[in-house]
Write a protein that holds these residues in place. Structure first.
Motif, short mmCIF file in Angstrom:
data_model
loop_
_atom_site.label_atom_id
_atom_site.label_comp_id
_atom_site.label_asym_id
_atom_site.label_seq_id
_atom_site.Cartn_x
_atom_site.Cartn_y
_atom_site.Cartn_z
N LYS A 58 0.83 -1.20 0.00
CA LYS A 58 0.00 0.00 0.00
C LYS A 58 0.86 1.25 0.00
O LYS A 58 0.52 2.26 -0.64
N LEU A 62 1.22 4.53 -3.41
CA LEU A 62 0.71 5.85 -3.09
C LEU A 62 0.58 6.74 -4.32
O LEU A 62 -0.28 7.60 -4.38
N ASN A 102 -5.09 4.10 -0.74
CA ASN A 102 -4.26 5.07 -0.03
C ASN A 102 -4.93 5.52 1.26
O ASN A 102 -4.26 5.67 2.30
N TRP A 105 -4.55 2.77 3.71
CA TRP A 105 -3.19 2.76 4.26
C TRP A 105 -3.07 3.77 5.40
O TRP A 105 -2.47 3.49 6.43
#
Length: 268
Positions: A58, A62, A102, A105
């Motif tokens: 993850k 990005l 994202n 994450w």
């Protein structure tokens, strides 16, 4: 700035594929060890390693939303309307999938402690599933086009290689046959053998097309393997962690092959 970030993301793509293969290898290993009656401590270690691999992936993804948007901008000008629709919308769904990933994450690392991780995970897998369905639709469309082209080519070759029945030959003593002989009139096939013959012909044509187009074959296999992952995660078609791990590992290896050998990547 956008182009520089896209180039940077492309460099980390190979590493992300390796971590993806390792993550699904851990999933498959954990399932195998659990079936074999391994100790709980070992299973927990495998699960923690899998979670770390997922979190690392993850982090590496990005910037992938920008790369997917740039890819959509390139494919929006394709001349074929079906390919333009399938590929462009698939890239847009990939961009949304990476954006949700994202956010997820950030939630897992504690940057967004109040984040509903389950909701965002389900949302990201829905975008991922739709992108894969579009990719499979694109593969099926390209296979159909190539099969039609191969069929026309085979028909043209057989037409030029076989003599016309209206051409004088030693067999008809140099005369044009006015009526077909009884042996030349084919009796109609029963429905079942006729269907079987057509299916066999289509199958042979499909094998020929895929054998002659390795990038299309690899893309089809990769998408077929990947599609079971969101189906299982969304509860639409549960298959179990062992099958998901095997599919994820296989598709990751195929993706690595397309990176090592760029000519195997399906274009556009």
């Amino acid at each position: 700035m956008m182009e520089s970030w896209v180039r940077f993301s492309a460099r980390s793509q190979a590493k992300e594929r390796v971590f993806r293969a390792a993550q699904y290898a851990c999933t498959l290993l954990g399932y195998t060890l659990q079936k074999g009656g391994a100790r709980a401590e070992l299973l927990n270690t495998i699960k923690q390693l899998e979670a770390h691999m997922s979190l690392t992936r993850k982090l590496m993804r990005l910037g992938n939303s920008a790369e997917a948007l740039e890819a959509a901008k390139r494919t929006v000008h394709l001349s074929d309307c079906v390919l333009r629709l399938c590929i462009t919308v698939a890239h847009l769904n990939r961009a949304m999938y990476f954006a949700c990933d994202n956010v997820l994450w950030a939630g897992k690392t504690g940057l967004l402690p109040e984040l509903d991780q389950n909701k965002w995970s389900q949302r990201s897998f829905r975008y991922y599933l739709f992108a894969l369905i579009l990719n499979l639709t694109r593969d099926a469309y390209e296979i159909r086009l190539l099969m039609e082209r191969e069929s026309r080519s085979s028909s043209a070759k057989s037409f030029t290689s076989s003599p016309s029945p209206l051409t004088p030959s030693p067999e008809n003593r140099g005369e044009f046959p006015l009526t077909p002989s009884p042996s030349s009139v084919l009796s109609p096939l029963p429905p079942l053998p006729m269907i079987s013959a057509r299916l066999n012909k289509h199958f042979q044509l499909l094998i020929t097309v895929l054998r002659n187009n390795p990038p299309l074959l690899l893309d089809l296999l990769k998408n077929l393997c990947d599609v079971f992952i969101p189906l299982d995660r969304l509860g639409l078609y549960p298959t179990g962690s062992g099958f998901v791990g095997a599919c994820g590992l296989t598709s990751s290896i195929l993706s690595i092959l397309t990176i090592v050998h760029p000519w195997l990547k399906l274009k556009p």
